[in-house]
Design an enzyme around this catalytic site. Structure first.
Site, PDB file in Angstrom:
ATOM      1  N   CYS A 118       5.932  -2.953  -9.904  1.00 31.67           N
ATOM      2  CA  CYS A 118       6.139  -1.680 -10.598  1.00 31.67           C
ATOM      3  C   CYS A 118       4.931  -1.454 -11.488  1.00 31.67           C
ATOM      4  CB  CYS A 118       7.370  -1.748 -11.490  1.00 31.67           C
ATOM      5  SG  CYS A 118       8.860  -2.216 -10.617  1.00 31.67           S
ATOM      6  N   ARG A 120       1.659   1.761  -7.539  1.00 31.82           N
ATOM      7  CA  ARG A 120       2.393   0.500  -7.677  1.00 31.82           C
ATOM      8  C   ARG A 120       3.890   0.658  -7.379  1.00 31.82           C
ATOM      9  NH1 ARG A 120      -0.403  -3.352 -10.354  1.00 31.82           N
ATOM     10  NH2 ARG A 120       1.552  -4.397 -10.887  1.00 31.82           N
ATOM     11  N   TRP A 141       9.122   0.153  -8.341  1.00 33.79           N
ATOM     12  CA  TRP A 141       9.245  -0.279  -6.952  1.00 33.79           C
ATOM     13  C   TRP A 141      10.481  -1.157  -6.952  1.00 33.79           C
ATOM     14  CZ3 TRP A 141       7.121   0.768  -2.349  1.00 33.79           C
ATOM     15  CH2 TRP A 141       7.338  -0.129  -1.307  1.00 33.79           C
ATOM     16  N   ASN A 196       7.819  -5.272 -15.208  1.00 35.02           N
ATOM     17  CA  ASN A 196       7.331  -5.422 -13.836  1.00 35.02           C
ATOM     18  C   ASN A 196       7.449  -6.897 -13.475  1.00 35.02           C
ATOM     19  OD1 ASN A 196       5.830  -5.476 -11.439  1.00 35.02           O
ATOM     20  ND2 ASN A 196       3.918  -5.756 -12.554  1.00 35.02           N
ATOM     21  N   GLY A 197       8.121  -7.185 -12.357  1.00 35.72           N
ATOM     22  CA  GLY A 197       8.252  -8.581 -11.926  1.00 35.72           C
ATOM     23  C   GLY A 197       9.680  -8.868 -11.502  1.00 35.72           C
ATOM     24  N   GLU A 223      -1.221 -10.341  16.522  1.00 32.11           N
ATOM     25  CA  GLU A 223      -1.345  -9.586  15.274  1.00 32.11           C
ATOM     26  C   GLU A 223      -2.825  -9.457  14.881  1.00 32.11           C
ATOM     27  OE1 GLU A 223       0.009  -7.613  13.452  1.00 32.11           O
ATOM     28  OE2 GLU A 223      -0.792  -7.827  11.438  1.00 32.11           O
ATOM     29  N   LYS A 227      -4.909  -5.856  14.417  1.00 36.94           N
ATOM     30  CA  LYS A 227      -5.689  -5.485  13.233  1.00 36.94           C
ATOM     31  C   LYS A 227      -7.063  -4.953  13.640  1.00 36.94           C
ATOM     32  CE  LYS A 227      -3.220  -5.205  10.905  1.00 36.94           C
ATOM     33  NZ  LYS A 227      -1.847  -5.475  11.035  1.00 36.94           N
ATOM     34  N   GLU A 235      -6.732  -1.468  15.345  1.00 36.73           N
ATOM     35  CA  GLU A 235      -6.325  -0.289  14.590  1.00 36.73           C
ATOM     36  C   GLU A 235      -7.308   0.123  13.507  1.00 36.73           C
ATOM     37  OE1 GLU A 235      -2.596  -0.488  12.476  1.00 36.73           O
ATOM     38  OE2 GLU A 235      -2.888  -2.584  11.979  1.00 36.73           O
ATOM     39  N   HIS A 251      -4.095 -15.940  34.247  1.00 38.10           N
ATOM     40  CA  HIS A 251      -3.389 -15.157  35.268  1.00 38.10           C
ATOM     41  C   HIS A 251      -3.840 -13.696  35.268  1.00 38.10           C
ATOM     42  CE1 HIS A 251      -0.727 -18.487  36.195  1.00 38.10           C
ATOM     43  NE2 HIS A 251      -0.612 -18.695  34.889  1.00 38.10           N
ATOM     44  N   LYS A 306       1.403   5.328   7.851  1.00 36.60           N
ATOM     45  CA  LYS A 306       1.959   4.092   7.279  1.00 36.60           C
ATOM     46  C   LYS A 306       3.382   3.860   7.783  1.00 36.60           C
ATOM     47  CE  LYS A 306       1.816   0.443   4.790  1.00 36.60           C
ATOM     48  NZ  LYS A 306       1.097  -0.675   5.442  1.00 36.60           N
TER      49      LYS A 306
HETATM   50  O1  M6R Z   1       7.252  -0.194   8.491  1.00 39.72           O
HETATM   51  P1  M6R Z   1       7.326  -1.008   9.762  1.00 39.72           P
HETATM   52  O2  M6R Z   1       7.130  -2.462   9.545  1.00 39.72           O
HETATM   53  O3  M6R Z   1       8.572  -0.733  10.545  1.00 39.72           O
HETATM   54  O4  M6R Z   1       6.109  -0.499  10.629  1.00 39.72           O
HETATM   55  C1  M6R Z   1       5.956  -0.904  11.959  1.00 39.72           C
HETATM   56  C2  M6R Z   1       4.609  -0.509  12.499  1.00 39.72           C
HETATM   57  O5  M6R Z   1       4.475   0.886  12.535  1.00 39.72           O
HETATM   58  C3  M6R Z   1       3.468  -1.103  11.677  1.00 39.72           C
HETATM   59  O6  M6R Z   1       3.568  -2.487  11.614  1.00 39.72           O
HETATM   60  C4  M6R Z   1       2.114  -0.723  12.296  1.00 39.72           C
HETATM   61  O7  M6R Z   1       1.953  -1.356  13.509  1.00 39.72           O
HETATM   62  C5  M6R Z   1       0.987  -1.052  11.320  1.00 39.72           C
HETATM   63  N1  M6R Z   1      -0.017  -0.050  11.357  1.00 39.72           N
HETATM   64  C6  M6R Z   1       0.338  -2.366  11.623  1.00 39.72           C
HETATM   65  O8  M6R Z   1      -0.753  -2.648  10.828  1.00 39.72           O
END
Ligand code: M6R
Length: 607
Positions: free
Chosen positions: A2, A28, A75, A101-102, A479, A483, A486, A502, A602
């Site tokens: 927060c 925050r 938050w 906050n915490g 993963e 990264k 994207e 394969h 996001k």
């Molecule tokens: O909020 P969520 O964890 O459900 O989001 C899922 C994906 O949209 C999210 O992880 C997306 O792949 C990100 N951009 C990954 O960095």
């Protein structure tokens, strides 16, 4: 996470100063907002659910009396976003107001004791114990500073607090432990406290840092700091050379890098998940016939890791299904003996919510793992585990992935104990393993960042990458590839290393970069075989390895080193960190903004 702020001013306009400061701290958290001021020995409070602009429009936070005040942007962690759970929180007589906050870990015990002694609580928050504790000490005849000091000594967990007391309209008390708090001063006209410097940067760049285990009394006459033994601390005033934008990112050039560096803290906070909550979830998992993880993007890879943890730790079978595929794949499978574990940072991802709703309609139980209190997913779930990463602003999930793995590890350990697969001592050893990870991540961040950054020199012109690992490391590889894709817009594919022969191996020609996630674990010998296969076809090898792994170092072109953690059951979790840094620095090298990758949002709230 927060944002808190406090101000004492000789200039007036305290409401306006607080509102502007809170707006600058909104990154925050923005579940609710509130302010408290003191005027003529009375506390005035305005607070409500919603973002600062919405609440301001309804309540006009600038219109509050007095020359002193505190504020909070929330938050949510304990209790849904609501007016009642909004800060500031007060004692029984509304003479003491607190913003925090915490996470106060021992709040339920304290609340029980205070309730027994006649204190009346109104919210579900952990914070509310603080004003009541101070009230208790003041009623016992302690002076204000000692009352605050004795209160803080009773708190376990993380906190930055600011306290207003109606009878002392010229001062604010603050204290911190493991949550940020800085003090800002300007002549004899302003004194501030805040979670972060941008809150007051337009008015002053003169800063005093408060450290963990310290309490301070702020007034226009000066700042008096003491440690928990009551000893006076002298701390110099520093002049900060920061723009407001830089300051908001904590001095980091991007939120993504800031968030990568926040991982030790985020994980530490998440590992504090209440044991009762874990038991509630494990009861559901133990009673069903079928466990299905469902999620999207990064959260899907966390689900894959969850599957490995459940199998290896608690001998429990599960599967991981991409949320957008869920109804097609699962239509004849789900029933009331099924538990769906839906993982979503935002809790608002449309695909994940649809999958959970679909399963619920067919009678399944829903467990959600989310970073967002009160989000849509958590509202439809039978039980929820909240991760504690704080808000993630960068579109690329970094710290929220790591904390999802933390939460899944904890659940798997608890389920293993629940099913008597492990005994209490073994459970404790696993918890120790987990609790040592934040420190290991810190070491990686301190030692590896430079070598990762330098490595981009050799790879920034590559147009395609393969990321490989075996077992749980294949999920980490996937993963890592996501990264790079994207934020650096470079084609990257994550694969199970054994499967690469394969098909994907056909891509390899001279100089093709292949990234291996290669800890010293049961996959080590086989992964060396996979590296040799790729090398024989001209691939350039980037390996994430344990620092003493000479064998893989010798056959790699580039290595990112991870501190040795031989016996640590969860050591694979931290291997994502150099891969996050690699993607980040590749994007930066290409002149891209890692915080705002094109075409992405996001939270993806469309199906
Ligand atoms: O909020 P969520 O964890 O459900 O989001 C899922 C994906 O949209 C999210 O992880 C997306 O792949 C990100 N951009 C990954 O960095």
């Amino acid at each position: 996470m927060c944002g808190i702020v406090g101000v004492i001013t000789a200039e007036g306009g305290v409401g306006e100063v607080l509102s502007k400061a809170l707006k600058r701290l909104e990154y925050r958290g923005y579940d609710s907002v509130g302010v408290a001021t003191v005027n003529e020995n009375r506390i005035y409070i305005k607070k409500d659910k919603g973002k600062i602009d919405e609440v301001n429009e309804r309540l006009d936070l600038t219109d509050v009396p007095g020359l002193i005040g505190i504020g909070h942007t929330r938050w949510a962690t304990h209790g849904i976003p609501s007016k009642i759970n909004s800060h500031p929180h007060c004692d029984c007589e509304n003479r003491i107001a607190v913003v925090h906050n915490g996470i106060i870990e021992n709040y339920s015990g304290l609340k029980e004791r205070l309730t027994r002694n006649g204190h009346k609580f109104v919210s579900e928050t952990d914070t509310e114990v603080v004003p009541h504790l101070i009230e208790e000490k003041l009623n016992n005849g302690l002076n204000t500073f000692t009352a605050i000091l004795e209160t803080v000594k009773e708190l376990k967990g993380s906190y930055a607090i600011a306290v207003l007391i109606a009878d002392y309209p010229d001062r604010i008390y603050v204290a911190r432990n493991e949550s940020p708090l800085v003090i800002g001063v300007k002549d004899k006209s302003y004194v501030f406290c805040a979670s972060d410097i941008p809150a007051f940067l337009p008015i002053t760049n003169q800063v005093i840092f408060l450290y963990d285990g310290e309490v301070a009394e702020l007034s226009l006459n000066g700042v008096a700091i003491r440690n928990l033994n009551g000893e006076i601390i002298n701390r110099e005033i520093l002049e900060m050379d920061l723009t407001p934008e830089m300051a908001k990112k904590g001095g980091f050039p991007h939120f993504m890098l800031k968030e990568i560096f926040e991982q030790p803290k985020a994980l530490k906070n998440t590992l504090r998940i209440d044991e009762g909550r874990l038991i509630e979830v494990c009861k559901i998992l133990n009673e069903c016939d079928r466990i299905i993880f469902t999620s999207a993007g990064t959260s899907f890879y966390a689900g894959l890791c969850g599957k490995y943890f459940l199998a290896n730790l608690s001998r429990t079978r599960s599967e991981a299904v991409i949320s957008s595929e869920f109804d097609e794949v699962m239509k004849n499978i789900i029933d009331e003996r099924t538990t769906v574990v839906a993982i979503s940072q935002s809790g608002e991802t449309s695909d994940t919510i649809s999958a959970a709703k679909y399963a619920k309609r067919l009678g399944a139980k829903i467990i959600s793992i989310s970073n967002t209190v009160g989000s849509s997913l958590t509202r439809l779930a039978d039980a929820t585990i909240y991760t504690q990463a704080g808000p993630e602003i960068g579109v690329a999930a970094t710290k929220t992935f790591l904390v999802q793995l933390g939460a899944l590890s904890l659940i798997s350990c608890k389920l293993a104990e629940f099913k008597a697969v492990i005994n209490r001592d073994e459970y404790k050893k696993l918890l120790n393993d987990l609790n040592s990870l934040p420190e290991i991540i810190q070491l990686i961040l301190d030692k590896t960042e430079r070598e990762v950054k330098a490595s981009t020199e050799a790879y920034h012109n590559s147009i395609s990458f393969l990321y490989l690992g075996r077992g749980i490391n294949s999920a980490v590889a996937m993963e890592g590839a996501l990264k790079l894709k994207e934020i650096a817009y470079i084609h990257a594919e994550g694969y199970a290393a054994g499967e690469s022969k394969h098909g994907p191996i056909a891509l390899i020609n001279q100089g093709f970069p292949v990234v291996f996630v290669a800890p010293i674990d049961s996959t080590h010998n086989k992964i060396i075989g996979n590296i040799m296969e790729m090398k024989a076809r001209g691939a350039r090898i980037i390996s994430v390895i344990e620092e003493e792994d000479k064998e893989i170092q010798l056959i790699s072109d580039t290595v990112f080193r991870i501190p040795k953690a031989t016996d640590n059951f969860f050591k694979q979790i931290v291997y994502i960190v150099p891969l996050q840094l690699f993607a980040y620095y590749m994007a930066v090298r290409k002149g891209l903004d890692p915080d705002k990758p094109r075409n992405l949002a996001k939270a993806v709230t469309v199906a």
